[in-house]
Motif scaffolding. Structure first.
Motif, short mmCIF file in Angstrom:
data_model
loop_
_atom_site.label_atom_id
_atom_site.label_comp_id
_atom_site.label_asym_id
_atom_site.label_seq_id
_atom_site.Cartn_x
_atom_site.Cartn_y
_atom_site.Cartn_z
N LYS A 11 65.82 -7.15 12.36
CA LYS A 11 64.76 -7.32 11.36
C LYS A 11 63.62 -6.33 11.56
CE LYS A 11 65.65 -12.26 10.69
NZ LYS A 11 65.07 -13.62 10.69
N SER A 12 63.76 -5.44 12.55
CA SER A 12 62.71 -4.45 12.84
C SER A 12 61.35 -5.13 12.99
CB SER A 12 62.65 -3.39 11.74
OG SER A 12 63.85 -2.66 11.69
N THR A 13 61.34 -6.23 13.71
CA THR A 13 60.13 -7.05 13.80
C THR A 13 59.84 -7.44 15.24
OG1 THR A 13 60.54 -7.95 11.58
CG2 THR A 13 59.00 -9.16 12.99
N VAL A 14 58.57 -7.41 15.58
CA VAL A 14 58.09 -7.91 16.86
C VAL A 14 57.24 -9.14 16.57
CG1 VAL A 14 56.63 -7.44 18.86
CG2 VAL A 14 58.19 -5.68 17.99
N TYR A 60 51.73 -9.32 29.72
CA TYR A 60 50.74 -10.22 29.14
C TYR A 60 49.42 -10.10 29.88
CZ TYR A 60 54.86 -12.44 27.10
OH TYR A 60 56.03 -12.69 26.42
N ALA A 61 48.35 -10.10 29.14
CA ALA A 61 47.04 -10.18 29.76
C ALA A 61 46.91 -11.53 30.47
CB ALA A 61 45.95 -10.02 28.71
N LYS A 103 32.73 -7.88 20.68
CA LYS A 103 33.43 -7.65 21.95
C LYS A 103 34.31 -6.41 21.87
CE LYS A 103 33.51 -12.44 23.53
NZ LYS A 103 34.34 -13.53 24.11
N GLU A 104 34.67 -5.90 23.04
CA GLU A 104 35.56 -4.74 23.09
C GLU A 104 36.99 -5.15 22.77
OE1 GLU A 104 33.22 -1.96 26.38
OE2 GLU A 104 35.20 -2.80 26.83
N ARG A 105 37.73 -4.17 22.32
CA ARG A 105 39.15 -4.38 22.06
C ARG A 105 39.86 -4.76 23.36
NH1 ARG A 105 41.64 0.60 19.07
NH2 ARG A 105 40.52 1.51 20.82
N GLU A 106 40.77 -5.72 23.28
CA GLU A 106 41.43 -6.25 24.47
C GLU A 106 42.94 -6.16 24.31
OE1 GLU A 106 41.69 -10.54 26.89
OE2 GLU A 106 40.91 -10.45 24.84
N ALA A 107 43.62 -5.66 25.33
CA ALA A 107 45.07 -5.65 25.32
C ALA A 107 45.59 -7.06 25.48
CB ALA A 107 45.60 -4.75 26.42
N VAL A 108 46.58 -7.44 24.72
CA VAL A 108 47.12 -8.80 24.77
C VAL A 108 48.53 -8.81 25.37
CG1 VAL A 108 47.80 -10.80 23.40
CG2 VAL A 108 45.74 -9.52 22.79
N SER A 109 49.42 -8.04 24.77
CA SER A 109 50.81 -8.10 25.21
C SER A 109 51.58 -6.93 24.63
CB SER A 109 51.44 -9.42 24.73
OG SER A 109 52.82 -9.49 25.07
N TYR A 110 52.66 -6.53 25.32
CA TYR A 110 53.58 -5.56 24.75
C TYR A 110 55.01 -5.86 25.21
CZ TYR A 110 53.81 -2.88 29.18
OH TYR A 110 53.99 -2.51 30.48
N ILE A 111 55.94 -5.29 24.46
CA ILE A 111 57.34 -5.34 24.84
C ILE A 111 57.86 -3.92 24.85
CG2 ILE A 111 58.10 -5.78 22.44
CD1 ILE A 111 60.41 -7.46 23.70
N SER A 112 58.53 -3.56 25.94
CA SER A 112 59.07 -2.22 26.08
C SER A 112 60.31 -2.04 25.20
CB SER A 112 59.44 -1.95 27.54
OG SER A 112 60.23 -0.78 27.65
N MET A 113 60.35 -0.93 24.47
CA MET A 113 61.52 -0.65 23.65
C MET A 113 62.68 -0.12 24.48
SD MET A 113 60.86 -1.50 20.52
CE MET A 113 60.17 -2.95 21.31
N GLU A 129 57.76 4.60 19.81
CA GLU A 129 57.61 5.15 21.14
C GLU A 129 58.01 4.10 22.19
OE1 GLU A 129 53.76 6.92 19.22
OE2 GLU A 129 53.88 7.53 21.33
N THR A 130 57.35 4.06 23.31
CA THR A 130 57.87 3.24 24.39
C THR A 130 57.61 1.75 24.25
OG1 THR A 130 55.88 3.61 25.67
CG2 THR A 130 57.70 5.13 26.01
N ALA A 131 56.59 1.38 23.50
CA ALA A 131 56.26 -0.04 23.46
C ALA A 131 55.63 -0.44 22.13
CB ALA A 131 55.30 -0.40 24.59
N ILE A 132 55.82 -1.69 21.79
CA ILE A 132 55.13 -2.29 20.63
C ILE A 132 54.45 -3.54 21.15
CG2 ILE A 132 55.34 -3.31 18.34
CD1 ILE A 132 57.91 -1.78 17.97
N GLY A 133 53.26 -3.77 20.67
CA GLY A 133 52.57 -4.96 21.15
C GLY A 133 51.32 -5.25 20.37
#
Length: 127
Positions: free
Chosen positions: A76-79, A60-61, A43-53, A31-35
């Protein structure tokens, strides 16, 4: 079957570095992003980072800005998430995720915006 497989976690001392990898079984269906998200014990889940496809823009947080770098290698289909100057407060299970960029900007209902999660990889930073 579309899936995400993380690797690269481990134990490192304060100030050290790690590189997480997230291999995507089929980049073209993402979809639009992987991160990355992370969750520390209690602790609650925290967003760290994404890259837009779409345009390869990144987010970045504030807690990781200037220390973490996200990148992608389509061949390499890798982030990747390069983590430098690690601190004990970075200790958490890190989860790769694919979904809408809104997922990284929400505090609730994150799962509604994430289409796929990886299995998680443990990062432990010792003081």
């Amino acid at each position: 079957e579309l899936n995400l497989v993380e690797s690269g976690g481990g134990l490192v001392q304060t100030g050290g570095s790690l590189r997480l990898s997230c291999v995507v079984s089929d980049f073209t269906f993402i979809e639009t992003a992987i991160g990355w998200f992370r969750q520390a014990p209690g602790k609650e889940r925290e967003a760290v980072s994404y890259i837009s496809m779409k345009d390869r823009s990144t987010y970045y947080a504030d807690s990781v800005k200037g220390r973490f770098t996200i990148s992608s290698d389509s061949a390499k289909s890798t982030v990747y998430l390069r983590m430098n100057s690690l601190k004990p407060e970075d200790t958490a299970v890190y989860y790769c995720a694919a979904g809408h960029i809104d997922a990284w900007h929400r505090k609730r209902d994150i799962d509604a915006y994430v289409g796929l999660w990886g299995q998680g990889t443990q990062v432990t930073v010792s003081s």
